[in-house]
Design a protein around this motif. Structure first.
Motif, short mmCIF file in Angstrom:
data_model
loop_
_atom_site.label_atom_id
_atom_site.label_comp_id
_atom_site.label_asym_id
_atom_site.label_seq_id
_atom_site.Cartn_x
_atom_site.Cartn_y
_atom_site.Cartn_z
N ARG A 1 41.05 57.06 -108.12
CA ARG A 1 42.20 56.58 -107.96
C ARG A 1 42.41 55.88 -106.52
NH1 ARG A 1 41.62 58.24 -112.19
NH2 ARG A 1 43.09 59.58 -113.61
N ASN B 1 47.91 55.83 -113.14
CA ASN B 1 47.00 56.31 -114.26
C ASN B 1 46.24 54.82 -114.50
OD1 ASN B 1 48.29 58.81 -114.26
ND2 ASN B 1 49.73 58.06 -115.60
N HIS B 2 44.88 55.30 -114.95
CA HIS B 2 44.08 54.24 -115.33
C HIS B 2 44.66 53.41 -116.45
CE1 HIS B 2 41.29 55.02 -112.37
NE2 HIS B 2 40.57 56.11 -112.94
N ASP C 1 44.43 55.03 -104.15
CA ASP C 1 45.99 55.50 -103.80
C ASP C 1 45.79 56.06 -102.41
OD1 ASP C 1 44.94 57.89 -104.12
OD2 ASP C 1 46.06 58.36 -105.81
N THR D 1 46.54 50.50 -115.18
CA THR D 1 45.93 49.82 -114.06
C THR D 1 45.24 48.34 -114.77
OG1 THR D 1 45.21 51.71 -112.84
CG2 THR D 1 43.92 49.56 -112.49
#
Length: 389
Positions: free
Chosen positions: A73, A2-3, A75, A6
């Protein structure tokens, strides 16, 4: 991730510099240590979001920006989408499967994947890592590539100086077996993972075909011929004769096998370019079409002037072996040498030789090597098609 989880990196400037590489001097050092290749959120000096990317406090390039979309994201799904987009460009837009089975699948910043290059050689994919962040995502990268190239052999490597700069360890293992690749109806040997000894450089694919078209009926000289691609294409397209010269005797064994595989007759000679040319000129030999494709001359900005002097010397000597109104294809794959400086070198060659040099076309690598508009240094290859009267 999740931000909210981060880490955030703050720039010393307001707004993004406009280039996906951000140097350490443009960044405020984070309060806590972040491992090389960490995915981070990037904000400017005013705290406004400007991008997502990889952080590496040990590298000269401290940040590599991958997306300016705040909702993105970084990922496995992000990697898969970018790779799918890159493959679609090659297969659906450029129709490269029709041209052959050796092409660049991912071209780093040109495909929005800074620090990753993937080359295809038939059923072998060579994955080259230039960034710790990409290395950390290698499982996602390999999974995405297998979706598009099922059954392919994947070989990962990174040059030692890159591993040192970026602080990661890539244990490549044994290089894959040499393969046969196809290009515009011809076949060539390739040794994937052997660095500059691959025996095959796909970036010149379209330039080889164009040179061959222009060289029909001509006597061809292929200098720094590597595995003979230009000479072989020229003979297959109807050149009268072809001689190919390279200082590396080992690569010429591969070149001879390539010529034999394509049913063409090329004379290969192992020699220093200058020694061979001077001896040929002294014998009165002249050629109607010459290609000069030397290896990269420098990676060091301090040596660019020396590199330009060498390009001048090589081209000046080659021009003396060229018939009036002869075709010269001269190339530079030294990324630090700009197109303007390279063309100015050709201007000076013409003045020195008292020959008129007409630049018919200035090309680069094939379209499978796309260049991001904000990363002009990605346009490393210059291929100048000239008529010299």
């Amino acid at each position: 991730m999740n931000h909210t989880d981060t880490p955030t990196i703050t720039l010393t400037t307001e707004r993004l510099p406009g280039h996906p590489w951000i140097w350490s001097a443009q960044v405020r050092k984070p309060e806590r240590h972040l491992p090389p290749g960490s995915v981070v959120r990037i904000v400017d000096a005013a705290g406004r979001f400007v991008g997502h990317g990889f952080w590496n406090g040990h590298a000269r390039v401290a940040l590599r920006v991958l997306s300016t979309d705040e909702a993105a994201r970084i990922d496995a799904d992000f990697i898969a989408a970018r790779i799918a987009r890159a493959v679609a460009l090659r297969r659906e837009v450029l129709k490269l499967d029709d041209a052959g089975n050796a092409w660049r699948v991912v071209n780093s910043e040109g495909d929005g994947l800074s620090g990753l290059v993937v080359d295809r050689y038939a059923d072998t994919l060579v994955i080259e890592y230039f960034a710790a962040g990409m290395w950390r995502l290698r499982e996602a990268i390999e999974a995405a590539l297998r979706e598009h190239f099922p059954g392919a052999t994947l070989y990962a490597f990174a040059e030692q100086h890159v591993q040192k700069q970026e602080s990661f360890d890539c244990h490549s293992g044994e290089a894959p077996a040499p393969v046969r690749v196809t290009e515009h109806g011809l076949t060539f040997h390739a040794a994937p993972g052997a660095g500059h000894k691959t025996g095959f450089f796909a970036d010149q694919r379209d330039n080889r075909r164009r040179f061959a078209e222009l060289a029909r009926g001509r006597r061809v000289l292929d200098l720094c011929c590597n595995s003979g691609g230009f000479a072989i294409h020229a003979m297959a397209a109807g050149a009268r004769e072809a001689i190919a010269v390279d200082a590396d005797a080992g690569i010429l064994d591969i070149a001879r096998a390539n010529a034999e595989a394509n049913g063409v007759d090329v004379r290969f000679e192992a020699a220093d370019l200058f020694d061979w040319l001077r001896a040929a000129i002294d014998r009165g030999e002249r050629f109607d079409a010459i290609v000069l494709d030397p290896p990269k001359l420098t990676r060091d900005r301090r040596r660019v002037t020396q590199a330009l002097k060498k390009y001048f010397a090589m081209n000046r000597t080659a021009v003396d072996a060229l018939t009036p109104d002869g075709l010269l294809l001269t190339c530079s794959c030294t990324g630090l040498v700009g197109a303007d400086d390279f063309l100015d070198t050709l201007r000076r060659v013409g003045l020195s030789a008292a020959r008129d040099v007409q630049v018919l076309d200035l090309r680069g690598a094939g379209a499978d090597h796309p260049v991001a508009a904000n990363v002009p240094e990605g346009r490393y290859l210059k291929a100048a098609f000239c008529r010299v009267s």
